[in-house]
Design an enzyme around this catalytic site. Structure first.
Site, short mmCIF file in Angstrom:
data_model
loop_
_atom_site.label_atom_id
_atom_site.label_comp_id
_atom_site.label_asym_id
_atom_site.label_seq_id
_atom_site.Cartn_x
_atom_site.Cartn_y
_atom_site.Cartn_z
N LYS A 1 0.08 4.36 -0.31
CA LYS A 1 -0.49 5.59 0.27
C LYS A 1 -0.19 6.68 -0.67
O LYS A 1 0.02 6.56 -1.88
CB LYS A 1 0.13 5.63 1.82
N GLU B 1 -7.00 4.89 7.56
CA GLU B 1 -6.82 6.33 7.12
C GLU B 1 -7.97 6.85 6.45
O GLU B 1 -8.23 8.05 6.44
CB GLU B 1 -5.20 6.43 6.36
N HIS C 1 -9.61 1.15 4.40
CA HIS C 1 -8.30 1.57 5.44
C HIS C 1 -8.48 2.55 6.28
O HIS C 1 -9.27 3.43 6.33
CB HIS C 1 -7.31 2.06 4.27
N GLU D 1 -5.71 -4.96 10.52
CA GLU D 1 -4.73 -3.83 10.74
C GLU D 1 -5.00 -3.35 12.06
O GLU D 1 -5.99 -2.24 12.02
CB GLU D 1 -4.67 -2.96 9.49
N GLY E 1 2.06 2.23 10.79
CA GLY E 1 3.04 3.34 10.72
C GLY E 1 3.84 3.89 12.04
O GLY E 1 4.47 4.76 11.98
N SER F 1 3.04 -2.06 10.59
CA SER F 1 4.36 -2.25 10.79
C SER F 1 4.88 -3.42 10.70
O SER F 1 5.82 -4.03 11.09
CB SER F 1 4.85 -1.69 12.21
N ASN G 1 0.74 -1.10 0.01
CA ASN G 1 0.04 0.01 0.22
C ASN G 1 0.91 1.32 -0.05
O ASN G 1 1.46 1.62 1.20
CB ASN G 1 -0.88 -0.05 1.43
#
Ligand code: PGA
Length: 249
Positions: free
Chosen positions: A11, A96, A94, A166, A172, A212, A9
Site C-alpha cells: 500500500k 481502497e 483493490h 477480500e 486492516g 487481516s 500489498n
C-alpha cells in the site's frame, strides 16, 4: 495443479530506502518457497526493488496501473511503464481504489485489458463491504464485480488472472473472515468461473484470501481446499511475519 501464492500489498507505506531494505530482507529470508511469492509495492519502488530481488524467486507487482495506454494523463503510470520495471503482476480493483479513487467496474475492465496487453498478470480483487455481508448479499456483490470487469475475457486471458477475495470489513481491521466463511466464498467464486469457463479453467484459477491475514491465522485459512493463498497487507511490511505466512502455504 493451480498455483499457490502469497502476495504482499505494501500500500502507501515505506519510503524508497525503507522499501529497498525490506525487499533485501525478504530476498535473504525467502529461498525455496513452496508457493509463488509476490510483493506489491508503490510505483516508485518498482525499478529498485526489481534490482534487489533479481535472481530470487520473488516476483514483483504494482498496486495499480492507468486505464489509458499513454499520453497526456498527468500523474498516471501505464501498464507498459510498470512492465518495463521488471514487474510481472499488477494488483487491480483493490477496495481502497474502488472506495477512495472511485474506480468503477468499467474503469477496472480497461485496466485489466491494458495489464494483459502489456504482459502483466492481474491480481484482481473483489469483496463485499460490511453492510452487504450483513444483508447477506455478498454473493451477488462478488458476482457483479466479476461480471463487470473480468468475465468478458476469453478463457485464454482469464487463465492469466489471479483473484483475491477480500471482504472489505476484514481489511486492516483485525476482523478476519473465519476459515469457513473464506472457503464458502472461494467455492462460490470457483463455481461462477466453472459456469463461465468450464471445469478446467475453474480448477486452475488461483483464488487468494485477503483481509487481516497474518502469521497466526494463515495456516488455518490456507488449509481450505479453495483458498490458494493470501493477499497480505499489514503483515507484509514485516519480513519475519511475511516469511512466516509464506511458510504456512
Ligand atoms: P490487511 O490488507 O492484510 O492489512 O488487512 C489486505 C489488503 O488490503 O490487501
Amino acid at each position: 495443479m493451480r498455483t499457490k501464492m502469497v502476495a504482499g500489498n505494501w500500500k502507501m507505506n515505506k519510503n524508497l530506502q525503507e522499501g529497498i531494505a525490506l525487499a533485501t530482507e525478504l530476498k535473504n529470508s525467502v529461498n525455496t518457497p513452496a508457493c509463488e511469492v509476490v510483493i506489491g509495492t508503490p510505483f516508485i519502488h518498482l525499478a529498485s526493488v526489481a534490482e534487489v530481488i533479481k535472481g530470487s524467486p520473488i516476483q514483483l507487482a504494482a498496486e495499480n496501473c492507468a486505464d489509458k495506454e499513454s499520453g497526456a494523463y498527468t500523474g498516471e503510470v501505464s501498464a507498459a511503464m510498470v512492465r518495463s520495471t521488471g514487474a510481472t503482476y499488477c494488483i487491480l480493483g483493490h477496495s481502497e481504489r474502488r472506495q477512495y479513487y472511485h474506480e468503477t467496474p468499467e474503469i477496472l475492465k480497461e485496466k485489466v485489458l491494458l495489464a494483459l496487453k502489456n504482459d502483466l498478470k492481474p491480481i484482481f480483487c473483489i469483496g463485499e463491504v460490511k453492510e452487504e455481508r450483513e444483508a447477506s448479499i455478498q454473493n451477488e456483490v462478488v458476482k457483479s464485480q466479476l461480471e463487470g470487469s473480468v468475465f468478458n475475457l476469453s478463457a485464454e486471458d482469464f487463465a492469466k488472472i489471479t483473484l483475491a477475495y477480500e471482504p472489505v470489513w476484514a481489511i486492516g481491521t483485525g476482523l478476519t473472515a473465519t476459515p469457513a466463511q473464506a472457503q464458502e466464498m472461494h467455492a462460490y467464486i470457483r463455481s461462477l468461473i466453472r459456469e463461465h469457463y468450464g471445469e478446467q479453467v475453474a480448477d486452475d484459477t488461483t483464488i487468494l484470501y485477503g483481509g487481516s491475514c497474518n502469521e497466526k491465522n494463515a495456516a488455518e485459512l490456507f488449509a481450505n481446499p479453495d483458498v490458494d493463498g493470501g493477499l497480505i497487507g499489514g503483515a507484509s511490511l514485516v519480513a519475519e511475519k511475511f516469511t512466516a505466512i509464506i511458510n504456512a502455504r
